[in-house]
Write an enzyme that holds these catalytic residues in place. Structure first.
Site, PDB file in Angstrom:
ATOM      1  N   ASN A  35       0.839  -1.202   0.000  1.00 56.47           N
ATOM      2  CA  ASN A  35       0.000   0.000   0.000  1.00 56.47           C
ATOM      3  C   ASN A  35       0.876   1.255   0.000  1.00 56.47           C
ATOM      4  O   ASN A  35       0.552   2.256   0.620  1.00 56.47           O
ATOM      5  CB  ASN A  35      -0.932  -0.016   1.226  1.00 56.47           C
ATOM      6  CG  ASN A  35      -2.025   1.023   1.126  1.00 56.47           C
ATOM      7  OD1 ASN A  35      -2.436   1.412   0.023  1.00 56.47           O
ATOM      8  ND2 ASN A  35      -2.492   1.512   2.262  1.00 56.47           N
ATOM      9  N   LYS A  84      -5.315  -1.249   7.085  1.00 51.82           N
ATOM     10  CA  LYS A  84      -5.981  -0.206   7.876  1.00 51.82           C
ATOM     11  C   LYS A  84      -7.345   0.242   7.369  1.00 51.82           C
ATOM     12  O   LYS A  84      -7.864   1.232   7.858  1.00 51.82           O
ATOM     13  CB  LYS A  84      -5.052   1.005   7.975  1.00 51.82           C
ATOM     14  CG  LYS A  84      -4.710   1.607   6.624  1.00 51.82           C
ATOM     15  CD  LYS A  84      -3.981   2.929   6.744  1.00 51.82           C
ATOM     16  CE  LYS A  84      -3.846   3.596   5.406  1.00 51.82           C
ATOM     17  NZ  LYS A  84      -3.183   4.877   5.443  1.00 51.82           N
ATOM     18  N   SER A 124      -4.485   3.163  17.626  1.00 55.26           N
ATOM     19  CA  SER A 124      -5.487   4.073  17.059  1.00 55.26           C
ATOM     20  C   SER A 124      -6.550   4.397  18.091  1.00 55.26           C
ATOM     21  O   SER A 124      -6.850   3.570  18.970  1.00 55.26           O
ATOM     22  CB  SER A 124      -6.144   3.378  15.865  1.00 55.26           C
ATOM     23  OG  SER A 124      -7.318   4.056  15.475  1.00 55.26           O
ATOM     24  N   TYR A 147     -10.639  -4.532  11.799  1.00 56.66           N
ATOM     25  CA  TYR A 147      -9.448  -3.662  11.850  1.00 56.66           C
ATOM     26  C   TYR A 147      -9.224  -3.173  13.283  1.00 56.66           C
ATOM     27  O   TYR A 147      -8.120  -3.247  13.830  1.00 56.66           O
ATOM     28  CB  TYR A 147      -9.615  -2.469  10.898  1.00 56.66           C
ATOM     29  CG  TYR A 147      -8.759  -1.286  11.277  1.00 56.66           C
ATOM     30  CD1 TYR A 147      -7.396  -1.293  11.041  1.00 56.66           C
ATOM     31  CD2 TYR A 147      -9.316  -0.170  11.918  1.00 56.66           C
ATOM     32  CE1 TYR A 147      -6.600  -0.218  11.430  1.00 56.66           C
ATOM     33  CE2 TYR A 147      -8.529   0.900  12.305  1.00 56.66           C
ATOM     34  CZ  TYR A 147      -7.183   0.871  12.062  1.00 56.66           C
ATOM     35  OH  TYR A 147      -6.404   1.928  12.468  1.00 56.66           O
ATOM     36  N   LYS A 151      -6.110  -3.872  16.400  1.00 58.45           N
ATOM     37  CA  LYS A 151      -5.376  -2.912  17.238  1.00 58.45           C
ATOM     38  C   LYS A 151      -5.565  -3.244  18.724  1.00 58.45           C
ATOM     39  O   LYS A 151      -4.606  -3.234  19.494  1.00 58.45           O
ATOM     40  CB  LYS A 151      -5.839  -1.481  16.951  1.00 58.45           C
ATOM     41  CG  LYS A 151      -5.508  -0.978  15.547  1.00 58.45           C
ATOM     42  CD  LYS A 151      -4.017  -0.882  15.283  1.00 58.45           C
ATOM     43  CE  LYS A 151      -3.703  -0.333  13.910  1.00 58.45           C
ATOM     44  NZ  LYS A 151      -2.273  -0.457  13.538  1.00 58.45           N
ATOM     45  N   TYR A 175      -3.455   7.095  17.828  1.00 56.96           N
ATOM     46  CA  TYR A 175      -3.611   8.279  16.979  1.00 56.96           C
ATOM     47  C   TYR A 175      -5.072   8.631  16.819  1.00 56.96           C
ATOM     48  O   TYR A 175      -5.913   7.762  16.613  1.00 56.96           O
ATOM     49  CB  TYR A 175      -3.109   8.049  15.547  1.00 56.96           C
ATOM     50  CG  TYR A 175      -1.821   7.318  15.366  1.00 56.96           C
ATOM     51  CD1 TYR A 175      -0.802   7.378  16.297  1.00 56.96           C
ATOM     52  CD2 TYR A 175      -1.620   6.582  14.204  1.00 56.96           C
ATOM     53  CE1 TYR A 175       0.380   6.717  16.076  1.00 56.96           C
ATOM     54  CE2 TYR A 175      -0.443   5.923  13.983  1.00 56.96           C
ATOM     55  CZ  TYR A 175       0.553   5.972  14.917  1.00 56.96           C
ATOM     56  OH  TYR A 175       1.723   5.312  14.687  1.00 56.96           O
ATOM     57  N   ARG A 291     -22.697   7.021   7.681  1.00 54.86           N
ATOM     58  CA  ARG A 291     -21.904   5.833   7.364  1.00 54.86           C
ATOM     59  C   ARG A 291     -21.997   4.867   8.544  1.00 54.86           C
ATOM     60  O   ARG A 291     -21.815   5.279   9.698  1.00 54.86           O
ATOM     61  CB  ARG A 291     -20.454   6.254   7.112  1.00 54.86           C
ATOM     62  CG  ARG A 291     -19.509   5.120   6.785  1.00 54.86           C
ATOM     63  CD  ARG A 291     -18.140   5.627   6.352  1.00 54.86           C
ATOM     64  NE  ARG A 291     -17.415   6.255   7.459  1.00 54.86           N
ATOM     65  CZ  ARG A 291     -16.207   6.774   7.350  1.00 54.86           C
ATOM     66  NH1 ARG A 291     -15.578   6.750   6.172  1.00 54.86           N
ATOM     67  NH2 ARG A 291     -15.618   7.340   8.384  1.00 54.86           N
TER      68      ARG A 291
END
Ligand code: UD1
Length: 337
Positions: A35, A84, A124, A147, A151, A175, A291
């Site tokens: 990626n 990710k 994250s 995903y 983490k 983050y 979403r």
């Protein structure tokens, strides 16, 4: 320190390579380029005036990872490499668990065998699940998609390793929403497909690659009804990694968790309008439905990182937009092949 940066050709990894070199560290990159484009490396070399050694392989390959540690002298690892994309992780959970967990397994095994004790891990805000507003590091972690679970699980695995091996010095960096680009306009975010994230999508609308932004919902319980996020300039984020790494060299704590965010929220429409100012014209958008899986509001409580790392964000949303636009307008199609 001589720092192995996994995923060092990626968006956050490449900016962190620059920050590490600027802080006087040596860098070795490992990236499988699944990626990222190899042309980023020449640009990093142009900006740093240094040769950047790059190893192109997949870290889930235990033998190749072991060989790298056996033939180089690594003092510390910053582990960015990983899949990710939230939506893709729902479609391909096994790929996500295998790749994200597998790469951590081989890296930590090689670290332990070769007495490398410092690891900075790319986590994250997604580990706060649906409870992301004003998050402090002591909140319980959970996830809403594979995903996110990778983490949460990698954090737990690293906590268990730190208990078993108290010589380890591990930083879990959570983050918030990284955006922006290097001010030179030569390094930036280059999504390989339709961008999932807001800032690269707006940038592609501005440069004419997408017709208009779809705003995912304007009926949230937020000041203007659109989703609120804590955007952090990727250079501030990169500086946070250098600060965490340097803290690991002096701390007695085997494992520490730090939020990297500004503590300030910006809505979708506020970010769009800030970007319009950077571009100098209005950008087309339409409001569509929410979403699936989105939270209304996400922002960090960064006070732990502020106090313990002596680090805080410096750059404004205006700078994030100006730098993103410089990158996107100079590289309308991203990095060349
Ligand atoms: C997303 C991921 C998160 C991941 C992070 C990585 C989801 C649900 N969450 O965070 O797990 O850690 O990226 O950077 O995918 N928006 C639009 N139109 C768009 C794109 C986004 O209106 O075309 C809105 C979203 O609804 C949200 C805000 O912009 O309110 C930010 O979205 P995005 O950039 O995708 O980040 P997150 O959802 O915070």
């Amino acid at each position: 320190m001589r720092v192995l940066v996994s995923g060092g050709a990626g968006y956050i990894g490449s900016h962190t390579v620059l920050a590490l070199v600027a802080a006087g560290h040596d860098v070795v990159v490992v990236d499988d380029f699944s990626n990222a484009k190899p042309t980023v490396v020449g640009r990093l070399e142009a900006l740093t005036g240094r040769h950047i050694p790059v190893h192109a392989f997949d870290l889930t390959d235990i033998d190749k990872t072991e060989h790298l540690f056996a033939t180089d002298t690594i003092d510390a690892v910053i582990h960015f490499a990983g899949y990710k994309a939230v939506g893709e992780s729902v479609q391909k959970p096994l790929d996500y668990y295998q790749n994200n967990l597998g790469s951590t397994f081989s890296l930590v095994r090689a670290m332990q065998k070769h007495d490398v004790d410092k690891l900075v891990f790319s986590s994250s805000a997604t580990v706060y699940g649906t409870d992301q507003a004003g998050a402090t590091e002591d909140r319980p972690t959970f996830a809403t998609n594979p995903y996110g679970w990778t983490k949460v699980m990698q954090e737990q695995i690293l906590r268990d390793i730190a208990v078993a091996d108290p010589e380890m010095r591990i930083a879990l960096l959570r983050y918030f929403n990284p955006v922006g680009a290097h001010p030179s306009g030569t390094i930036g975010e280059d999504p390989s497909d339709v961008p999932n994230n807001l800032m690269p999508y707006i940038a592609q609308v501005a440069v004419g690659r997408r017709e208009k932004l779809q705003v995912f919902g304007d009926d949230y319980d937020t000041p203007d009804g659109t989703g609120v996020r804590d955007y952090i300039h990727v250079e501030d984020l990169a500086a946070g990694h250098v600060a965490a790494l340097e803290k690991l060299a002096v701390t007695d704590e085997p494992i520490s968790t730090w939020n990297l965010g500004s503590g300030r929220g910006t809505s979708v429409l506020e970010l769009l309008h800030a970007f319009e100012k950077a571009v100098g014209r209005e950008l087309p958008y339409e409001v569509v439905g929410r979403r699936a899986g989105d939270v209304a509001t996400s922002y960090a409580d960064p006070s732990k990182a502020n106090a313990e790392l002596g680090w805080s964000t410096q750059k404004t949303v205006e700078e994030m937009c100006a730098d993103t636009w410089r990158w996107q307008s100079q590289n309308p199609d991203g990095y060349p092949d």
